[in-house]
Write a protein that holds these residues in place. Structure first.
Motif, mmCIF file in Angstrom:
data_model
loop_
_atom_site.group_PDB
_atom_site.id
_atom_site.type_symbol
_atom_site.label_atom_id
_atom_site.label_comp_id
_atom_site.label_asym_id
_atom_site.label_seq_id
_atom_site.Cartn_x
_atom_site.Cartn_y
_atom_site.Cartn_z
ATOM 1 N N ILE A 199 13.819 1.475 3.527
ATOM 2 C CA ILE A 199 13.777 2.052 2.178
ATOM 3 C C ILE A 199 12.335 2.389 1.806
ATOM 4 C CG2 ILE A 199 14.196 1.592 -0.275
ATOM 5 C CD1 ILE A 199 16.749 2.029 1.365
ATOM 6 N N GLN A 200 11.404 1.513 2.181
ATOM 7 C CA GLN A 200 9.988 1.757 1.878
ATOM 8 C C GLN A 200 9.506 3.042 2.554
ATOM 9 O OE1 GLN A 200 8.220 -0.364 -0.163
ATOM 10 N NE2 GLN A 200 6.451 0.980 -0.152
ATOM 11 N N GLU A 201 9.999 3.314 3.762
ATOM 12 C CA GLU A 201 9.606 4.531 4.475
ATOM 13 C C GLU A 201 9.999 5.790 3.717
ATOM 14 O OE1 GLU A 201 10.326 4.883 8.780
ATOM 15 O OE2 GLU A 201 10.952 2.776 8.722
ATOM 16 N N ALA A 202 11.043 5.688 2.887
ATOM 17 C CA ALA A 202 11.523 6.850 2.136
ATOM 18 C C ALA A 202 10.884 6.942 0.748
ATOM 19 C CB ALA A 202 13.040 6.778 1.988
ATOM 20 N N SER A 203 9.938 6.061 0.454
ATOM 21 C CA SER A 203 9.341 6.016 -0.879
ATOM 22 C C SER A 203 8.451 7.222 -1.141
ATOM 23 C CB SER A 203 8.501 4.736 -1.039
ATOM 24 O OG SER A 203 9.305 3.592 -0.958
ATOM 25 N N THR A 204 8.288 7.544 -2.413
ATOM 26 C CA THR A 204 7.396 8.635 -2.802
ATOM 27 C C THR A 204 5.936 8.218 -2.697
ATOM 28 O OG1 THR A 204 7.672 7.891 -5.092
ATOM 29 C CG2 THR A 204 9.033 9.723 -4.371
ATOM 30 N N VAL A 205 5.658 6.946 -2.986
ATOM 31 C CA VAL A 205 4.302 6.403 -3.001
ATOM 32 C C VAL A 205 4.267 5.162 -2.106
ATOM 33 C CG1 VAL A 205 2.463 5.463 -4.472
ATOM 34 C CG2 VAL A 205 3.998 7.227 -5.382
ATOM 35 N N ASP A 206 3.194 4.986 -1.367
ATOM 36 C CA ASP A 206 3.033 3.810 -0.487
ATOM 37 C C ASP A 206 4.096 3.727 0.608
ATOM 38 O OD1 ASP A 206 0.784 2.937 -1.886
ATOM 39 O OD2 ASP A 206 1.952 1.726 -3.282
#
Length: 425
Positions: free
Chosen positions: A346-353
């Motif tokens: 999910i973090q890989e799909a984030s807009t930031v960071d």
């Protein structure tokens, strides 16, 4: 249209395309219902803006005590209107949903008063506010507040028939947590909340019914005050913030109860009359404008995740045909490594960071290490795509938010690609 360069950049496995499309088609009826709810709530917001004559002047920032902060009063009038409440307290100085809930409890409960949690023990951070875990200084129990809970029934629903066993003539306040929290139950619907309120008031008409409304706003066409709740509270960086509000919390309810809350937030004699909005009125109301659409997008994302992971044999909460009354979609993995892989994806799909790698760590207010994937324009905003979960059995990941469905789709493809690499599916 050629998506190859995008697939290659994110290292996505194309083999899931057909599965995703077929599950999307199966959800068309569910999505149509969400569109209708979203339209109703969008018009409700616009009606409140027009009824309260929102103007450009309401966005002007003030200084000092905030006597000239006209936007602050306008925001609170609009919130009261939307929630069908007598009054509202909406402030950037309320730093989180937990703070908003805590503010209500500390405002309305005094030494010797009794509160009852109707929906079992509340969310982890609230357990520390009450004092049933953690023994933090200044908790409610340390101040002489009495606490009792009502367990859920065998089907993880509200135990309506036993409400009268815990709500008695001495019960000052009954707490209902709408959202799933870090549990294995689904969110309670407005109809279920109404049924509980009827039983509470039957047992003691004077008991204050307080609803933790976090994650539930705009998921249905009614809010808890419309079915008898006396007061409710939540965060502005969850549903209502629409990905725009940068901080804040809200409390809506009966006028005398809001007065207690405002006097606790500032001071008796000051109440709602002071306190700067710090120029946030525009972002709060713009976020509120977007909120019905954002909530719809978030639920669509959650439904698609649920549909896919159900097809792979994982237990999902809520189930596809369960009623939806919050934006949280839980997936039971029964394996800490799967929860970690899920959140990292999910973090890989984030807009930031998006380049950061989340790891479980001790968080203030939680007893267990928690892993959180949250990379958005507003730090910690669960209106944006995020996932988290405590590293404890049965190892559940809780997905929430998503400013648009396409980002959620990307996140799903990343999760599936990474799960396939790990041999989890």
């Amino acid at each position: 249209m050629n998506f190859d360069s995008i697939y290659n950049f994110f290292n996505l496995d194309k083999s899931f395309e057909e599965l995703i499309k077929s599950k999307e088609n199966e959800l068309k009826g569910n999505f149509e219902i969400l569109e209708e709810i979203s339209e109703f709530n969008q018009l409700k917001v616009l009606k409140a803006f027009n009824k309260n004559k929102l103007s450009t002047q309401d966005f002007i920032s003030a200084t000092g005590y905030g006597y000239a902060d006209v936007g602050r009063a306008k925001v609170e009038a609009i919130f009261a209107d939307i929630f069908k409440a007598e009054d509202a307290l909406v402030r950037p100085s309320i730093v989180a949903g937990t703070h908003a809930l805590s503010l209500v409890l500390f405002s309305l409960l005094n030494y010797g008063d009794k509160m009852v949690a109707i929906t079992d023990d509340p969310y982890d951070t609230m357990q520390q506010v009450i004092g049933i875990v953690g023994n933090k200084k200044g908790n409610l129990l340390s101040k002489g507040i009495k606490y009792k809970k009502l367990d859920l029934d065998d089907n993880l629903l509200i135990d309506y028939k036993n409400i009268s066993q815990v709500v008695d003539k001495d019960t000052k306040l009954a707490l209902i947590q709408r959202s799933t929290g870090y549990t294995e139950r689904r969110a309670f619907t407005i109809d279920e909340i109404e049924r509980a309120i009827i039983e509470i008031k039957k047992a003691n008409p004077k008991t204050i019914v307080f609803v933790d409304n976090c994650y539930g706003e705009f998921t249905e066409d009614k809010e808890p005050i419309e079915v008898g709740a006396d007061i409710l509270a939540g965060s502005l960086i969850k549903n209502l913030g629409g990905g725009i509000a940068i901080t804040g919390g809200y409390i809506c309810g009966k006028k005398d109860l809001i007065e207690y809350c405002s006097n606790t937030l500032t001071a008796p004699g000051i109440g709602k009359d002071e306190g700067l909005s710090f120029g946030t009125s525009r972002s709060v109301l713009q976020g509120l404008y977007f909120a019905p659409h954002i909530v719809k997008e978030a639920i669509k994302v959650g439904m698609l995740f649920a549909k896919i992971f159900d097809s792979f044999g994982y237990e999902v909460i809520p189930k596809i045909n369960d009623p939806q009354s919050d934006v949280v979609q839980a997936i039971k993995f029964k394996d800490p490594n799967k929860v970690i892989t899920f959140c990292k994806s999910i973090q890989e799909a984030s807009t930031v960071d998006s380049y950061l790698i989340p790891e479980p760590f001790p968080m203030p207010g939680y007893e267990d290490p928690v892993i959180m994937a949250s990379g958005g324009f507003v730090e910690g905003a669960t209106s944006e795509l995020s996932a988290d979960g405590p590293l404890r059995s049965p190892y559940i990941a809780y997905l929430q938010g998503g400013l648009n469905y396409y980002q959620g789709m990307l996140a799903l493809k990343l999760v599936l690609s990474n799960f396939k690499k790990q041999g989890y599916i």
